[in-house]
Design a protein around this motif. Structure first.
Motif, PDB file in Angstrom:
ATOM      1  N   GLU A 176       0.841  -1.202   0.000  1.00  0.00           N
ATOM      2  CA  GLU A 176       0.000   0.000   0.000  1.00  0.00           C
ATOM      3  C   GLU A 176       0.870   1.243   0.000  1.00  0.00           C
ATOM      4  O   GLU A 176       1.926   1.282   0.632  1.00  0.00           O
ATOM      5  CB  GLU A 176      -0.921   0.014   1.222  1.00  0.00           C
ATOM      6  CG  GLU A 176      -1.875   1.196   1.257  1.00  0.00           C
ATOM      7  CD  GLU A 176      -2.876   1.119   2.407  1.00  0.00           C
ATOM      8  OE1 GLU A 176      -3.787   1.960   2.429  1.00  0.00           O
ATOM      9  OE2 GLU A 176      -2.727   0.229   3.264  1.00  0.00           O
ATOM     10  N   VAL A 177       0.413   2.265  -0.735  1.00  0.00           N
ATOM     11  CA  VAL A 177       1.027   3.585  -0.687  1.00  0.00           C
ATOM     12  C   VAL A 177      -0.041   4.595  -0.300  1.00  0.00           C
ATOM     13  O   VAL A 177      -1.243   4.346  -0.434  1.00  0.00           O
ATOM     14  CB  VAL A 177       1.672   3.979  -2.037  1.00  0.00           C
ATOM     15  CG1 VAL A 177       2.911   3.153  -2.313  1.00  0.00           C
ATOM     16  CG2 VAL A 177       0.670   3.846  -3.185  1.00  0.00           C
ATOM     17  N   VAL A 178       0.394   5.750   0.175  1.00  0.00           N
ATOM     18  CA  VAL A 178      -0.554   6.801   0.561  1.00  0.00           C
ATOM     19  C   VAL A 178      -1.146   7.413  -0.695  1.00  0.00           C
ATOM     20  O   VAL A 178      -0.418   7.977  -1.528  1.00  0.00           O
ATOM     21  CB  VAL A 178       0.148   7.880   1.411  1.00  0.00           C
ATOM     22  CG1 VAL A 178      -0.838   8.986   1.784  1.00  0.00           C
ATOM     23  CG2 VAL A 178       0.747   7.256   2.658  1.00  0.00           C
ATOM     24  N   ALA A 179      -2.451   7.298  -0.842  1.00  0.00           N
ATOM     25  CA  ALA A 179      -3.097   7.693  -2.100  1.00  0.00           C
ATOM     26  C   ALA A 179      -2.841   9.145  -2.457  1.00  0.00           C
ATOM     27  O   ALA A 179      -2.608   9.484  -3.620  1.00  0.00           O
ATOM     28  CB  ALA A 179      -4.599   7.424  -2.005  1.00  0.00           C
ATOM     29  N   ASP A 180      -2.867  10.041  -1.468  1.00  0.00           N
ATOM     30  CA  ASP A 180      -2.715  11.473  -1.752  1.00  0.00           C
ATOM     31  C   ASP A 180      -1.319  11.830  -2.239  1.00  0.00           C
ATOM     32  O   ASP A 180      -1.116  12.895  -2.821  1.00  0.00           O
ATOM     33  CB  ASP A 180      -3.032  12.296  -0.505  1.00  0.00           C
ATOM     34  CG  ASP A 180      -4.500  12.228  -0.128  1.00  0.00           C
ATOM     35  OD1 ASP A 180      -5.315  11.843  -0.995  1.00  0.00           O
ATOM     36  OD2 ASP A 180      -4.832  12.551   1.031  1.00  0.00           O
ATOM     37  N   ASP A 181      -0.345  10.928  -1.993  1.00  0.00           N
ATOM     38  CA  ASP A 181       1.038  11.219  -2.364  1.00  0.00           C
ATOM     39  C   ASP A 181       1.498  10.487  -3.619  1.00  0.00           C
ATOM     40  O   ASP A 181       2.653  10.615  -4.021  1.00  0.00           O
ATOM     41  CB  ASP A 181       1.979  10.847  -1.204  1.00  0.00           C
ATOM     42  CG  ASP A 181       1.742  11.705   0.024  1.00  0.00           C
ATOM     43  OD1 ASP A 181       1.225  12.833  -0.134  1.00  0.00           O
ATOM     44  OD2 ASP A 181       2.054  11.242   1.135  1.00  0.00           O
ATOM     45  N   VAL A 182       0.610   9.708  -4.243  1.00  0.00           N
ATOM     46  CA  VAL A 182       0.993   8.928  -5.413  1.00  0.00           C
ATOM     47  C   VAL A 182       1.123   9.837  -6.626  1.00  0.00           C
ATOM     48  O   VAL A 182       0.212  10.596  -6.955  1.00  0.00           O
ATOM     49  CB  VAL A 182      -0.032   7.812  -5.699  1.00  0.00           C
ATOM     50  CG1 VAL A 182       0.271   7.120  -7.016  1.00  0.00           C
ATOM     51  CG2 VAL A 182      -0.027   6.800  -4.563  1.00  0.00           C
ATOM     52  N   ALA A 183       2.264   9.753  -7.289  1.00  0.00           N
ATOM     53  CA  ALA A 183       2.490  10.583  -8.466  1.00  0.00           C
ATOM     54  C   ALA A 183       1.635  10.134  -9.647  1.00  0.00           C
ATOM     55  O   ALA A 183       1.152  10.955 -10.426  1.00  0.00           O
ATOM     56  CB  ALA A 183       3.974  10.546  -8.842  1.00  0.00           C
ATOM     57  N   ASP A 184       1.448   8.827  -9.805  1.00  0.00           N
ATOM     58  CA  ASP A 184       0.682   8.277 -10.919  1.00  0.00           C
ATOM     59  C   ASP A 184      -0.768   8.121 -10.495  1.00  0.00           C
ATOM     60  O   ASP A 184      -1.131   7.202  -9.765  1.00  0.00           O
ATOM     61  CB  ASP A 184       1.267   6.916 -11.323  1.00  0.00           C
ATOM     62  CG  ASP A 184       0.597   6.330 -12.557  1.00  0.00           C
ATOM     63  OD1 ASP A 184      -0.422   6.904 -13.015  1.00  0.00           O
ATOM     64  OD2 ASP A 184       1.075   5.301 -13.063  1.00  0.00           O
ATOM     65  N   ARG A 185      -1.633   9.029 -10.954  1.00  0.00           N
ATOM     66  CA  ARG A 185      -3.029   9.008 -10.539  1.00  0.00           C
ATOM     67  C   ARG A 185      -3.832   7.907 -11.229  1.00  0.00           C
ATOM     68  O   ARG A 185      -4.984   7.672 -10.888  1.00  0.00           O
ATOM     69  CB  ARG A 185      -3.671  10.364 -10.805  1.00  0.00           C
ATOM     70  CG  ARG A 185      -3.115  11.472  -9.909  1.00  0.00           C
ATOM     71  CD  ARG A 185      -3.880  12.757 -10.110  1.00  0.00           C
ATOM     72  NE  ARG A 185      -3.759  13.263 -11.471  1.00  0.00           N
ATOM     73  CZ  ARG A 185      -4.708  13.911 -12.130  1.00  0.00           C
ATOM     74  NH1 ARG A 185      -5.881  14.108 -11.555  1.00  0.00           N
ATOM     75  NH2 ARG A 185      -4.500  14.356 -13.347  1.00  0.00           N
TER      76      ARG A 185
END
Length: 234
Positions: A171-180
């Motif tokens: 899991e990654v933090v959705a708000d910080d993901v570069a690839d939307r």
């Protein structure tokens, strides 16, 4: 999940150079500010094994070089024999399949994938190491490294071949993901079996977060059936 052939890239399984010969550039966002995603039909580019599947209508993937076989649903596409996927741990997977292919912002993505190969070491250690590596490869991006949580190894026996099943949740933090366009959560499962070829592995991964896109996730029942179908070719 973003699969890039030959080497693994960050996810939603972006199959760069994968199932489509050409990719048209898609622009614009929807009313909620998300990139537009367009689902595309899977394209079979290699034939399934002639061996009969236990589940009617499913396809048998047979990896003679690695000494394993397993089954995938009919709507999973079999990639060309020449395509491979290399993890950051150095394991090279072949006999790849893809599910849920879609185009978003000019790139091709997918909801799930599978592959097989051989590794060094004990099946339990190999399964855990490979699951962690591919989960991190697939769900990390340029802005952050994915948090990976491993399950306890589950011992199993398939037609006399002893092995191990390990799941890795990423899991990654959705708000910080570069690839939307990419999913922010997924699970990678590895079954490692002690075969005549050494330690053979079958890997399958799937998004668990659709990020609001109208592109279906792989069903948990299908993923469970894939795991149950893994066998030694000995």
């Amino acid at each position: 999940m973003g699969i890039q052939r030959v080497t693994v890239a960050a996810i939603s399984l972006a199959a760069v150079g994968g199932l489509l010969a050409t990719v048209s550039l898609l622009g614009g966002d929807d009313d909620h500010g998300r990139p537009n995603a367009v689902e595309v039909a899977p394209t079979q580019t290699r034939a399934a094994s002639p061996r009969s599947a236990a589940v009617p209508g499913w396809q048998v993937v047979e990896d003679g070089g690695s000494g394993v076989r397993y089954e995938v649903p009919p709507d999973w596409a079999l990639a060309p024999e020449a395509e491979t996927l290399e993890s950051s741990s150095g394991t090279v997977l072949g006999h790849l399949t893809d599910f849920g292919t879609y185009l978003c912002q000019g790139a091709e993505y997918g909801r799930a994938f599978s592959g097989s190969g051989r590794v060094d070491g004990d099946p339990a250690d190999a399964a855990a190491e490979l699951a962690a590596a591919i989960a991190a490869d697939q769900y990390s991006d340029g802005s952050q490294t994915a948090k990976v949580t491993l399950s306890h190894p589950t011992p199993l026996v398939r037609d006399g071949a002893r092995g191990t099943l390990v799941h890795a949740e990423a899991e990654v933090v959705a708000d910080d993901v570069a690839d939307r366009c990419a999913s922010t959560r997924g699970v990678v499962s590895v079954i490692a079996l002690a075969t005549a070829e050494g330690t053979s592995v079958v890997v399958f991964g799937a998004d668990t977060d659709d990020r609001g896109e109208d592109v279906p996730l792989a069903s948990s029942d299908d993923l469970r059936a894939i795991a149950d179908s893994v066998r030694s070719n000995d």
